[in-house]
Every structure is written in C-alpha cells, then in structure tokens.
Design a protein around this motif. Structure first.
Motif, PDB file in Angstrom:
ATOM      1  N   PRO A  54      58.775 -12.983  -4.605  1.00  0.00           N
ATOM      2  CA  PRO A  54      58.953 -14.138  -5.498  1.00  0.00           C
ATOM      3  C   PRO A  54      60.422 -14.361  -5.885  1.00  0.00           C
ATOM      4  N   VAL A  55      60.777 -15.630  -6.024  1.00  0.00           N
ATOM      5  CA  VAL A  55      62.131 -16.033  -6.422  1.00  0.00           C
ATOM      6  C   VAL A  55      62.016 -17.133  -7.474  1.00  0.00           C
ATOM      7  N   ALA A  56      62.862 -17.050  -8.487  1.00  0.00           N
ATOM      8  CA  ALA A  56      62.921 -18.111  -9.502  1.00  0.00           C
ATOM      9  C   ALA A  56      64.340 -18.649  -9.596  1.00  0.00           C
ATOM     10  N   LEU A  57      64.458 -19.959  -9.636  1.00  0.00           N
ATOM     11  CA  LEU A  57      65.737 -20.621  -9.915  1.00  0.00           C
ATOM     12  C   LEU A  57      65.617 -21.274 -11.289  1.00  0.00           C
ATOM     13  N   ILE A  58      66.568 -20.997 -12.172  1.00  0.00           N
ATOM     14  CA  ILE A  58      66.531 -21.540 -13.535  1.00  0.00           C
ATOM     15  C   ILE A  58      67.829 -22.309 -13.780  1.00  0.00           C
ATOM     16  N   GLU A  59      67.705 -23.606 -13.924  1.00  0.00           N
ATOM     17  CA  GLU A  59      68.857 -24.486 -14.139  1.00  0.00           C
ATOM     18  C   GLU A  59      68.970 -24.824 -15.625  1.00  0.00           C
ATOM     19  N   ASN A  60      70.207 -24.786 -16.142  1.00  0.00           N
ATOM     20  CA  ASN A  60      70.454 -25.096 -17.561  1.00  0.00           C
ATOM     21  C   ASN A  60      69.533 -24.292 -18.473  1.00  0.00           C
ATOM     22  N   GLY A  61      69.433 -23.013 -18.190  1.00  0.00           N
ATOM     23  CA  GLY A  61      68.504 -22.156 -18.915  1.00  0.00           C
ATOM     24  C   GLY A  61      68.732 -22.143 -20.417  1.00  0.00           C
ATOM     25  N   THR A  62      67.658 -22.083 -21.169  1.00  0.00           N
ATOM     26  CA  THR A  62      67.572 -22.013 -22.639  1.00  0.00           C
ATOM     27  C   THR A  62      67.841 -23.352 -23.321  1.00  0.00           C
ATOM     28  N   THR A  63      68.191 -24.395 -22.585  1.00  0.00           N
ATOM     29  CA  THR A  63      68.458 -25.698 -23.202  1.00  0.00           C
ATOM     30  C   THR A  63      67.263 -26.620 -22.998  1.00  0.00           C
ATOM     31  N   ASP A  64      67.308 -27.784 -23.634  1.00  0.00           N
ATOM     32  CA  ASP A  64      66.236 -28.766 -23.461  1.00  0.00           C
ATOM     33  C   ASP A  64      66.239 -29.371 -22.061  1.00  0.00           C
ATOM     34  N   ARG A  65      67.296 -29.154 -21.304  1.00  0.00           N
ATOM     35  CA  ARG A  65      67.383 -29.682 -19.934  1.00  0.00           C
ATOM     36  C   ARG A  65      66.976 -28.637 -18.892  1.00  0.00           C
ATOM     37  N   GLU A  66      66.422 -27.540 -19.360  1.00  0.00           N
ATOM     38  CA  GLU A  66      66.068 -26.462 -18.431  1.00  0.00           C
ATOM     39  C   GLU A  66      65.022 -26.918 -17.412  1.00  0.00           C
ATOM     40  N   ARG A  67      65.285 -26.554 -16.143  1.00  0.00           N
ATOM     41  CA  ARG A  67      64.307 -26.779 -15.080  1.00  0.00           C
ATOM     42  C   ARG A  67      64.150 -25.465 -14.311  1.00  0.00           C
ATOM     43  N   ARG A  68      62.919 -25.219 -13.848  1.00  0.00           N
ATOM     44  CA  ARG A  68      62.648 -23.987 -13.121  1.00  0.00           C
ATOM     45  C   ARG A  68      61.957 -24.304 -11.799  1.00  0.00           C
ATOM     46  N   VAL A  69      62.346 -23.591 -10.787  1.00  0.00           N
ATOM     47  CA  VAL A  69      61.689 -23.680  -9.489  1.00  0.00           C
ATOM     48  C   VAL A  69      61.325 -22.265  -9.093  1.00  0.00           C
ATOM     49  N   VAL A  70      60.049 -22.023  -8.788  1.00  0.00           N
ATOM     50  CA  VAL A  70      59.587 -20.687  -8.427  1.00  0.00           C
ATOM     51  C   VAL A  70      58.951 -20.747  -7.053  1.00  0.00           C
ATOM     52  N   GLY A  71      59.380 -19.858  -6.174  1.00  0.00           N
ATOM     53  CA  GLY A  71      58.821 -19.800  -4.837  1.00  0.00           C
ATOM     54  C   GLY A  71      58.958 -18.411  -4.266  1.00  0.00           C
ATOM     55  N   THR A  72      59.262 -18.323  -2.991  1.00  0.00           N
ATOM     56  CA  THR A  72      59.466 -17.040  -2.318  1.00  0.00           C
ATOM     57  C   THR A  72      60.758 -17.111  -1.524  1.00  0.00           C
ATOM     58  N   LEU A  73      61.159 -15.966  -0.979  1.00  0.00           N
ATOM     59  CA  LEU A  73      62.352 -15.961  -0.132  1.00  0.00           C
ATOM     60  C   LEU A  73      62.178 -16.882   1.064  1.00  0.00           C
ATOM     61  N   ALA A  74      60.938 -17.080   1.503  1.00  0.00           N
ATOM     62  CA  ALA A  74      60.690 -17.938   2.660  1.00  0.00           C
ATOM     63  C   ALA A  74      60.731 -19.421   2.312  1.00  0.00           C
ATOM     64  N   THR A  75      60.457 -19.773   1.040  1.00  0.00           N
ATOM     65  CA  THR A  75      60.313 -21.196   0.690  1.00  0.00           C
ATOM     66  C   THR A  75      61.380 -21.731  -0.242  1.00  0.00           C
ATOM     67  N   ILE A  76      62.113 -20.859  -0.897  1.00  0.00           N
ATOM     68  CA  ILE A  76      62.956 -21.300  -2.010  1.00  0.00           C
ATOM     69  C   ILE A  76      64.076 -22.245  -1.583  1.00  0.00           C
TER      70      ILE A  76
END
Length: 478
Positions: free
Chosen positions: A407-429
């Motif tokens: 599993p892999v998670a990408l966290i953009e603008n973490g902890t803010t109201d603009r936070e976005r997360r993408v969760v996948g795998t090494l094969a799909t991320i």
C-alpha cells in the motif's frame, strides 16, 4: 474575511433604533455606552426600554416608522419581530447608504453587531458573520476570563507617553521594540498593579536609555511552520511571528500559517517550487545575513521542521560565518502531521518496527537512494518531495523486493482544509497520481500501515481493487 471589522465613533451622533423589544434594550445599552444619542421608534415598549425612556436616556416616538426618520442619523438598528418592517427599514437605510443591522437577520444587515469585550479604552469585538452568535458569545466569555480586568489602565498609561516616545524614537522598529519591553516587563506589571508613579519613573529611565542605544545587529530565527495547520504551530513560533520585523518564507508554508504573522511585518517570498527554485539557496543565505545586519529581527519560516530536509543546516552555517545570532525553533514535521491527519500509524507492533524518512528530490536529475534498505519488510518509508520521482521510487522498491501490492498513500496539503489523499499500491500509484494532478506539497507513505488504516476504517483492502476505490479527497478518513 466575510466582513471587514471597523470601530465606528458614535460619540454625540444620532442612532435610530426601530422596535421596542428586549433585544432592542440590549442594543440601546451598547449604543449609549458608546456615547450615541438614541432615538427609538416603536408603537409600544416593554421592560428595560420603558425604564430607559422614563430616565430620559433615550427619546421615543410612539408611532410607526417613516422613511423620513432616517434623516440625520449615522446608524440604524432594527429590533422588531415584524418581518415586513425589518425588510422595509433595511431597504430604506441601505438606499441612503446608512449602515443598518437587523437583529438575527444577517441577510438584511449591512453590518454585524459583534460580541464585545469592553476594557475601555481597549475594545475587542468577536463576530461569526451572523453564522453562530452563540459561539461568538462563548468566545467573548473565554477572552474575558483570560484578560486582566485592569488592562485598560495599561492602555491609558501608554497613551500619556505615546507622543513623547514618537518624538524620541524616530524609527518605527525602535518604537515597537521599546513598547514590547514596556508591556512585557516590569513597567507593564507596575502599571497594571496601579503603581503609575513608579511605572512612569521606570519608563522615562528606559526611554532615556533607548535614545542613546547604539544600533544592534539583528537575529535570525529558523522557525518550523509545521505541515500546514496553524494550530500545530508551537507557542514559541507564534510569539516570534508576532514580533518579527521580516518573515522569509517559501512555497511549503501554508497561507493559514503565514496569516499568523504580524500585519505590518515585511514578508519576503523566496520561491522554491518543485523543480523551479526561483531563488538559489546561496542567495537566500545572503538575504538572511543582509536583513540581520540591518538590525532586523528575522524569522525564516520553513515548512515542517527546519532540520528535516529543510536545508536549515546550510542557513545556520552561513549565518554563523557572518557572526549573526541564530535560534532554531522546531516544528511538527510533515511526516508526523500528515500521517496523524490521515490516521496512518508510522509504526505498529505487528506491521512496522522501523520508520525511515528520505527525500525524493532529485539532484542533477538523479535519485540515488539506498533501495535495498528502503525495501526491507516491516517498516514504513516516508518520502518527502517524492511526487516528481514517483515512477522511479515505485519501480525501484518493487525491483528490490517489496511486493507490487504494497500500500502507498499520497497526502497533499496535509492537515489543512485543502488536504487530498490518494491511496493505492506500488503498482497503481503512479497512474492514480497522474489522474489526480497533485500540485501542492505532497508526502508519500509506503508500507503495511497504510493498508492497516484502510482495514480499520472499513475502506478497500484488496490490492486488486479499482483505482477509483483508492481515491479519498478533502480530509475524509482512510
């Protein structure tokens, strides 16, 4: 800001209040305390309003409202339960460009009457833009408990010397530092305690010393801005932002944190976008040295923690070489803040006994990392600035032994109201990241703990799930 805060002088000015309700009585009391001359328009009156009329503190016209009643007034307040009357008075007042407040009807109001903390001459106003008046009242109560009842005495004391200090200290920065020493030190304590004679004597002595003080070299504070949420700033960081003459910041500092700086502080943006450093590090170092040599108190505001991939060490080296005093104020690093916000444990007794921080920032087009070490099982890998190099990171980790289903998670603008997360795998991320087009500061987390967070929240657990199932945006739980 939804509304712009202003303090309006009503001393000796006419104010019109429409309605004879208890709500009108509360508004009239506030207006009278501000020195207004209040005229009340109402067919009937009750309770406190009637008493104010009996005491001749306000004038009363016991009749209906006419548009002509607006002539010569500076402010209008409507405290009537009649909705048609509310709308009529609001329209008439705004057509004459008169500020009007309709109690509990923000859409009919051109200004909001805030909750007030009165420590004359200090006034603190709290407004929620009409959204939650009860919350404003609660905040007022908290401020009243925290603020000394005699704080107004300190303001009046300072007013006596304001002109003299301005004549003596021509530079605004020197005056600001002088008043900081007054309010935060023994002089302020004496004035609050009522010892005005002693406080005056000490202030004059301090001012005489400040007149002959030689210009001093400033100081630089390397301050960790945290991952973005201003509530994660340390108390010391907030205090320094309020005192700084200059704040030097870059893209990794959120707008919410930057807003915590003092309004009149100079702000210098030094760029550093991913793959496009608008100001080289050597020039940033030189700018910090020059600002300190000019006698300014400088905050170098750095996203996360200054010593976690922040090049704070290089800046300290340059400042020390120039003989500039420097202090480091730690911050919550992005790995801790973003992982906590997403509910991902960086370590876990059954899944990850090790946590490794690395940078995915390419130097001269290459990414030279210890791939065998990073591909070890039962550990969490946190990659800073890794979005651009994501294809290389994923392929190398798989090539060195990590399953493609990791599993892999990408966290953009973490902890803010603009936070976005993408969760996948090494094969799909990689494919998912391209689809989402992450633009803000993004953290990459790799390891079983990401899947663990999914399982605990009831989210998708299978590595074979569709890409769309792994996309979670706007701070929703994993």
């Amino acid at each position: 800001m939804q509304t712009f805060p202003l303090f309006m002088s009503l001393q000796g000015r006419r104010v019109l209040v429409v309605g004879g309700t208890e709500a009108a009585a509360r508004k009239v009391e506030l207006l009278l305390s501000a020195g207004a001359q209040v005229t009340l328009i109402a067919d009937t009156v009750v309770g406190e309003i009637a008493q104010l009329i009996d005491e001749a503190r306000i004038s009363w016209a016991g009749r209906a409202f006419y548009n002509e009643d607006l002539a010569g007034v500076s402010l209008v307040v409507v405290a009537s339960d009649d909705e048609s009357l509310q709308a009529r008075v609001s329209l008439a007042a705004q057509s004459r460009c008169l500020p009007v407040n309709v109690v509990d009807r923000p859409k009919l109001s051109s200004f909001i009457m805030p909750a007030i903390v009165d420590r004359a001459p200090i006034t603190i106003a709290i407004s929620t833009g009409g959204a939650a008046p009860a919350l404003a009242r609660r905040l007022r109560a908290e401020i009243e408990r925290a603020m000394p009842a005699a704080i107004g005495r300190l303001a009046r004391f300072a007013e006596v010397f304001r002109a003299q200090v301005r004549r003596t200290l021509e530079q605004p920065r020197a005056r600001r530092r002088f008043w900081d020493r007054v309010f935060e030190g023994r002089i302020g304590e004496m004035a609050l305690a009522g010892d005005e004679i002693g406080a005056r004597r000490e202030l004059i002595r301090l001012l005489d010393g400040a007149r002959t003080e030689a210009p001093t070299v400033g100081m630089v504070h390397l301050v960790g801005a945290g991952p973005g949420d201003p509530d994660l700033l340390t108390m010391k960081a907030h205090r320094l932002l309020q005192r700084a003459d200059v704040v030097v910041y870059d893209r990794l500092v959120s707008t919410e944190v930057l807003a915590m700086t003092r309004r009149d502080a100079e702000r210098i943006y030094v760029g550093k976008r991913r793959g496009n450093h608008s100001l080289p590090q050597d020039e940033i170092n030189a700018r910090l040295v020059a600002l300190a040599c000019a006698g300014k108190s400088v905050v170098r505001l750095k996203g996360g923690d200054p010593f976690v991939f922040g090049r704070g060490g290089e800046e300290i080296e340059a400042l020390a070489h120039a003989g500039i005093a420097v202090e480091v104020v730690p911050g919550v690093t992005a790995a801790l803040g973003c992982a906590a916000s997403a509910g991902i444990p960086l370590t876990h007794r059954d899944h990850a006994q090790t946590c490794v921080f690395v940078t995915g920032h390419r130097k001269e087009g290459t990414l030279d990392l210890d791939w065998p070490m990073l591909a070890r099982p039962r550990q969490t890998v946190v990659i800073y600035m890794g979005v651009e190099a994501l294809p290389t990171i994923a392929s190398q980790l798989v090539a060195h032994g990590l399953p493609a289903s990791t599993p892999v998670a990408l966290i953009e603008n973490g902890t803010t109201d603009r936070e976005r997360r993408v969760v996948g795998t090494l094969a799909t991320i990689e494919r998912q990241a391209m689809r989402i087009r992450l633009e803000g500061p993004t953290l990459c987390l790799v390891g079983e703990v990401v899947g663990l967070a999914l399982a605990q929240s009831g989210g998708p657990q299978s590595a074979e799930s569709k890409d769309s199932e792994f996309q979670f945006e706007s701070r929703v739980g994993l």
